[in-house]
Design an enzyme around this catalytic site. Structure first.
Site, PDB file in Angstrom:
ATOM      1  N   GLU A  59      36.917  -0.462 -23.511  1.00 22.34           N
ATOM      2  CA  GLU A  59      36.224  -0.880 -22.281  1.00 22.34           C
ATOM      3  C   GLU A  59      36.987  -2.012 -21.575  1.00 22.34           C
ATOM      4  OE1 GLU A  59      33.937   0.689 -20.749  1.00 22.34           O
ATOM      5  OE2 GLU A  59      33.380   2.069 -22.333  1.00 22.34           O
ATOM      6  N   TYR A 142      28.486  -4.955 -17.069  1.00 23.10           N
ATOM      7  CA  TYR A 142      28.860  -3.543 -17.203  1.00 23.10           C
ATOM      8  C   TYR A 142      29.398  -3.252 -18.603  1.00 23.10           C
ATOM      9  CZ  TYR A 142      31.475   0.761 -16.945  1.00 23.10           C
ATOM     10  OH  TYR A 142      31.953   2.012 -17.215  1.00 23.10           O
ATOM     11  N   ASP A 160      29.151   0.571 -12.299  1.00 23.68           N
ATOM     12  CA  ASP A 160      30.499   0.339 -11.774  1.00 23.68           C
ATOM     13  C   ASP A 160      30.585   1.144 -10.474  1.00 23.68           C
ATOM     14  OD1 ASP A 160      30.779   2.955 -12.570  1.00 23.68           O
ATOM     15  OD2 ASP A 160      32.575   2.635 -13.768  1.00 23.68           O
TER      16      ASP A 160
HETATM   17  N1  ADE Z   1      35.371   3.865 -17.617  1.00 23.95           N
HETATM   18  C1  ADE Z   1      34.810   2.769 -18.152  1.00 23.95           C
HETATM   19  N2  ADE Z   1      34.319   3.031 -19.357  1.00 23.95           N
HETATM   20  C2  ADE Z   1      34.613   4.331 -19.616  1.00 23.95           C
HETATM   21  C3  ADE Z   1      34.383   5.189 -20.703  1.00 23.95           C
HETATM   22  N3  ADE Z   1      33.774   4.741 -21.786  1.00 23.95           N
HETATM   23  N4  ADE Z   1      34.801   6.465 -20.616  1.00 23.95           N
HETATM   24  C4  ADE Z   1      35.433   6.886 -19.512  1.00 23.95           C
HETATM   25  N5  ADE Z   1      35.688   6.121 -18.464  1.00 23.95           N
HETATM   26  C5  ADE Z   1      35.285   4.849 -18.506  1.00 23.95           C
END
Ligand code: ADE
Length: 390
Positions: A59, A142, A160
């Site tokens: 993340e 987030y 997001d």
């Molecule tokens: N963007 C942010 N977190 C994500 C996730 N876990 N899988 C795919 N795209 C992401």
């Protein structure tokens, strides 16, 4: 379907509750998302095996970086730092070196400090709840919500850019990217959604996936959308124009003049200041200026004549950096305080930004850079999204 676009009389005033429609029938929305997700999910390395530590790393990497780029880097990083303790105990320069190619190095420092805080305060176990996660360095609402819901199954919301777009279209709510009122509205709706979801983590990941692969900014593929029948934006024909793009901030242009000096001991590098762009990373000696500088003046400053060999532009979130790359045109070593030599074969183990790699490459130094390693390889494109909390 009826969707309110203004608060009803008697509803809380803006400030106590964000204005904007409530998305109807959220249990059905989450049920459809959860049913769609298993067959639609992309195969991504951090999904093959779940743990708080893997989610923390992925993340943080995914903040402001395309999935395809993270896919290229995640496995190597995990091989280098297989456990939270190995990351927490590592020197910062090694973490920065392993982060090469991902950009926005502040996140690598935050990840390192978050790992240390988890080692020191949580017995090296990633905490499960949003409040404890959000108290860690570099972890906003987030990222905390994503980890708490996806790994630990908590009913934690995420918003997001992708999620804001999906929810806004679903409600036919004309939001603008980056508008704080729109974000407050989206957090409210996302919270309502996970509260009724039977598997909040799956609902959240499906929302991310839908935004990245189906409900894309310019040309949504409504025919492939599990929520098409419930989507008020599709019904009104406005989906593709919601949300409106963020107002772009003026970007400042700065001029960096970099000297690439190589001898049998290696390439000459200096350390960047501890704060600001690429803080603490190494780079070829660089003179920064608000205006382009004359080659003769640069040569005088470095104490040896120099030639310009290349120019390129590097765009960051707030600045346009115009690089001029120079090499020395006589023997000797330039007069640069604090500079050190790094042998070419060890360059990959020190922390160099993509821009610094490009400077070295432009000067014709024979190195295999992380840039040339990934050039030409393209993973499937998906809409990129930035957390609304960073
Ligand atoms: N963007 C942010 N977190 C994500 C996730 N876990 N899988 C795919 N795209 C992401």
């Amino acid at each position: 379907m009826s969707i309110r676009t203004t608060p009803r009389a008697g509803s809380p005033s803006p400030g106590t509750s964000p204005a904007g429609p409530e998305i109807p029938d959220l249990p059905l929305v989450s049920a459809r998302l959860e049913a769609w997700y298993p067959s639609a999910a992309r195969v991504l390395p951090w999904r093959s095996e779940r743990s708080g530590y893997r989610a923390l790393v992925s993340e943080l990497m995914l903040q402001q970086t395309q999935v395809s780029r993270v896919v290229e880097r995640f496995a190597n990083f995990m091989a280098r730092f297989p456990t939270l303790r190995s990351l927490a105990d590592a020197p910062e320069q090694e973490v920065l070196a392993a982060w090469q190619g991902l950009g926005y190095y502040r996140r690598a420092r935050f990840l390192h400090r978050a790992a240390q805080a988890i080692r020191d305060m949580h017995g090296a176990e990633v905490p499960e709840n949003v409040a404890a996660l959000a108290a860690l360095p570099g972890i906003g609402r987030y990222t905390a919500g994503a980890i708490a819901s996806i790994v630990f199954g908590q009913a934690a919301a995420i918003v997001d850019g992708n999620v804001l777009r999906v929810l806004s279209r679903l409600a036919d709510h004309e939001t603008r990217m980056g508008d704080p009122a729109a974000e407050r509205w989206a957090w409210r709706e996302s919270t309502r959604l996970v509260q009724v979801a039977s598997a909040p983590g799956v609902t959240n990941e499906a929302l991310m996936e839908l935004g990245a692969t189906v409900c894309t900014p310019a040309a949504p593929r409504c025919d492939a959308c599990p929520l098409a029948q419930q989507c008020a934006g599709r019904a009104s024909g406005r989906a593709a124009s919601i949300p409106t793009p963020r107002r772009s901030a003026a970007r400042r242009t700065i001029y960096w003049h970099s000297l690439v000096h190589v001898d049998e001991r290696g390439v000459l590098l200096t350390e960047r200041p501890a704060a600001g762009l690429w803080a603490g990373m190494l780079q070829p000696p660089t003179i920064e200026s608000d205006t382009p500088m004359d080659v003769t003046v640069l040569g005088t400053t470095w104490g040896m004549p120099v030639n310009q060999v290349a120019q390129f532009t590097h765009v960051t979130s707030h600045r346009t950096v115009e690089f001029t790359v120079l090499v020395s045109s006589s023997a000797g070593t330039p007069a640069i305080a604090g500079a050190r030599r790094v042998p070419l074969e060890l360059l990959e183990s020190v922390a160099l930004s993509n821009a610094a790699w490009r400077v070295i490459e432009c000067a014709g130094v024979p190195v295999k850079t992380p840039l040339s390693a990934s050039a030409g390889r393209r993973a499937p494109r998906a809409a990129r999204s930035a957390p609304t909390d960073s």
